[in-house]
Design a protein around this motif. Structure first.
Motif, PDB file in Angstrom:
ATOM      1  N   GLY A 116       0.809  -1.215   0.000  1.00 19.58           N
ATOM      2  CA  GLY A 116       0.000   0.000   0.000  1.00 19.58           C
ATOM      3  C   GLY A 116       0.842   1.265   0.000  1.00 19.58           C
ATOM      4  N   ILE A 117       2.096   1.139   0.352  1.00 23.96           N
ATOM      5  CA  ILE A 117       3.007   2.287   0.317  1.00 23.96           C
ATOM      6  C   ILE A 117       3.157   2.806  -1.111  1.00 23.96           C
ATOM      7  CG2 ILE A 117       5.426   2.946   0.661  1.00 23.96           C
ATOM      8  CD1 ILE A 117       5.411   1.047   3.103  1.00 23.96           C
ATOM      9  N   VAL A 118       3.078   1.910  -2.105  1.00 25.55           N
ATOM     10  CA  VAL A 118       3.260   2.309  -3.506  1.00 25.55           C
ATOM     11  C   VAL A 118       2.166   3.279  -3.951  1.00 25.55           C
ATOM     12  CG1 VAL A 118       3.405   1.489  -5.893  1.00 25.55           C
ATOM     13  CG2 VAL A 118       4.570   0.232  -4.060  1.00 25.55           C
ATOM     14  N   PRO A 119       0.863   2.915  -3.891  1.00 27.86           N
ATOM     15  CA  PRO A 119      -0.138   3.894  -4.323  1.00 27.86           C
ATOM     16  C   PRO A 119      -0.201   5.121  -3.419  1.00 27.86           C
ATOM     17  CG  PRO A 119      -1.226   1.934  -3.472  1.00 27.86           C
ATOM     18  CD  PRO A 119       0.239   1.635  -3.550  1.00 27.86           C
ATOM     19  N   LEU A 120       0.062   4.943  -2.129  1.00 24.94           N
ATOM     20  CA  LEU A 120       0.066   6.089  -1.221  1.00 24.94           C
ATOM     21  C   LEU A 120       1.144   7.087  -1.633  1.00 24.94           C
ATOM     22  CD1 LEU A 120      -0.938   7.472   1.382  1.00 24.94           C
ATOM     23  CD2 LEU A 120       0.737   6.113   2.628  1.00 24.94           C
ATOM     24  N   SER A 121       2.343   6.603  -1.900  1.00 27.70           N
ATOM     25  CA  SER A 121       3.442   7.485  -2.311  1.00 27.70           C
ATOM     26  C   SER A 121       3.152   8.160  -3.645  1.00 27.70           C
ATOM     27  CB  SER A 121       4.741   6.691  -2.425  1.00 27.70           C
ATOM     28  OG  SER A 121       5.056   6.092  -1.203  1.00 27.70           O
ATOM     29  N   LEU A 122       2.665   7.386  -4.610  1.00 26.69           N
ATOM     30  CA  LEU A 122       2.352   7.961  -5.917  1.00 26.69           C
ATOM     31  C   LEU A 122       1.229   8.984  -5.813  1.00 26.69           C
ATOM     32  CD1 LEU A 122       2.579   4.806  -8.201  1.00 26.69           C
ATOM     33  CD2 LEU A 122       4.192   6.699  -8.065  1.00 26.69           C
ATOM     34  N   GLY A 123       0.254   8.723  -4.962  1.00 23.50           N
ATOM     35  CA  GLY A 123      -0.826   9.678  -4.757  1.00 23.50           C
ATOM     36  C   GLY A 123      -0.337  10.971  -4.133  1.00 23.50           C
ATOM     37  N   LEU A 124       0.529  10.862  -3.125  1.00 22.66           N
ATOM     38  CA  LEU A 124       1.091  12.063  -2.494  1.00 22.66           C
ATOM     39  C   LEU A 124       1.918  12.880  -3.485  1.00 22.66           C
ATOM     40  CD1 LEU A 124       2.075  10.617   1.001  1.00 22.66           C
ATOM     41  CD2 LEU A 124       0.215  12.213   0.489  1.00 22.66           C
ATOM     42  N   VAL A 125       2.704  12.199  -4.314  1.00 22.12           N
ATOM     43  CA  VAL A 125       3.475  12.894  -5.348  1.00 22.12           C
ATOM     44  C   VAL A 125       2.533  13.599  -6.327  1.00 22.12           C
ATOM     45  CG1 VAL A 125       5.001  12.525  -7.342  1.00 22.12           C
ATOM     46  CG2 VAL A 125       5.525  11.460  -5.151  1.00 22.12           C
ATOM     47  N   GLY A 126       1.444  12.934  -6.685  1.00 21.88           N
ATOM     48  CA  GLY A 126       0.463  13.537  -7.588  1.00 21.88           C
ATOM     49  C   GLY A 126      -0.191  14.771  -7.010  1.00 21.88           C
ATOM     50  N   VAL A 127      -0.519  14.743  -5.723  1.00 21.86           N
ATOM     51  CA  VAL A 127      -1.113  15.908  -5.060  1.00 21.86           C
ATOM     52  C   VAL A 127      -0.117  17.063  -5.030  1.00 21.86           C
ATOM     53  CG1 VAL A 127      -1.951  16.792  -2.843  1.00 21.86           C
ATOM     54  CG2 VAL A 127      -2.779  14.611  -3.699  1.00 21.86           C
ATOM     55  N   VAL A 128       1.133  16.750  -4.692  1.00 20.24           N
ATOM     56  CA  VAL A 128       2.165  17.795  -4.668  1.00 20.24           C
ATOM     57  C   VAL A 128       2.336  18.409  -6.049  1.00 20.24           C
ATOM     58  CG1 VAL A 128       4.645  18.186  -4.345  1.00 20.24           C
ATOM     59  CG2 VAL A 128       3.362  16.866  -2.657  1.00 20.24           C
ATOM     60  N   ARG A 129       2.336  17.580  -7.090  1.00 17.39           N
ATOM     61  CA  ARG A 129       2.459  18.096  -8.457  1.00 17.39           C
ATOM     62  C   ARG A 129       1.276  18.973  -8.838  1.00 17.39           C
ATOM     63  NH1 ARG A 129       4.713  12.898 -11.818  1.00 17.39           N
ATOM     64  NH2 ARG A 129       6.825  12.988 -10.977  1.00 17.39           N
ATOM     65  N   GLN A 130       0.089  18.611  -8.383  1.00 13.02           N
ATOM     66  CA  GLN A 130      -1.092  19.423  -8.688  1.00 13.02           C
ATOM     67  C   GLN A 130      -0.981  20.809  -8.089  1.00 13.02           C
ATOM     68  OE1 GLN A 130      -4.720  17.498  -7.514  1.00 13.02           O
ATOM     69  NE2 GLN A 130      -4.668  16.055  -9.218  1.00 13.02           N
TER      70      GLN A 130
END
Length: 193
Positions: A72-86
């Protein structure tokens, strides 16, 4: 039985929400290359990604059964990166393009490359689930892929779908990934009991 239905619905929604960018690309490709080739290439790609996520879940379940929840760390990390990019930059990414004569294989590979977020959500979700739930999730994700293909066929005739609506809905994807990651991580504690 209700548990399986809810899990299938969860996989269905994860498949839909992580493929909104693919839907916009598919709608554009339907207009350029025609509906048959585009939709078939999209479906091939989606079933490759769903199948790969399912196979990952089977492999992880056999190799590291008590540690699967930590994927679950994988989608959590990718999601956090996506929010930061937004929040850091304006969306200026160019739309993927395929020439008018692009083959089904090229279209499939395009959609496989665009579907890594789907794989990052479905792989850990399936891996952290019991075998019966995996099958329900497989059914839900497959139904979503078919539903997206139908929407693309119908939506290619409606121009508002290819515009701002898809872009606004696409902003939800990082949050879906964060929620999926948190669910997988929190559920791993209950699997140990």
């Amino acid at each position: 039985m209700l548990d399986y239905g809810v899990f299938a619905l969860s996989a269905f929604m994860a498949q839909i929400l992580t493929n909104l960018d693919n839907l916009a690309a598919l709608l554009a490709l339907v207009l350029v290359t025609g509906p048959r080739r585009s939709v078939f290439g999209f479906l091939v790609a989606q079933f490759i990604v769903i199948g790969a996520a399912f196979l990952l879940a089977l492999g992880v379940g056999d190799v590291i059964p008590h540690w699967a929840g930590y994927l679950g760390i994988v989608p959590l990390s990718l999601g956090l990166v996506g929010v930061v990019r937004q929040f850091r930059s304006a969306p200026s990414e160019a739309e993927p393009t395929v020439q008018a004569g692009g083959s089904t294989i090229v279209i499939s590979m395009l959609f496989v490359s665009l579907s890594m977020d789907t794989f990052a959500v479905l792989g850990p979700l399936f891996a952290d689930s019991a075998p019966g739930f995996r099958l329900a999730g497989l059914f839900g994700a497959s139904a979503a892929a078919i539903g997206l293909a139908i929407v693309a066929l119908l939506g290619s005739k409606v121009p508002f779908i290819t515009g701002g609506l898809a872009r606004k809905l696409e902003r939800l994807v990082p949050y879906v990934m964060i929620c999926a990651g948190l669910y997988i991580l929190s559920n791993s504690w209950t699997d140990a009991i």
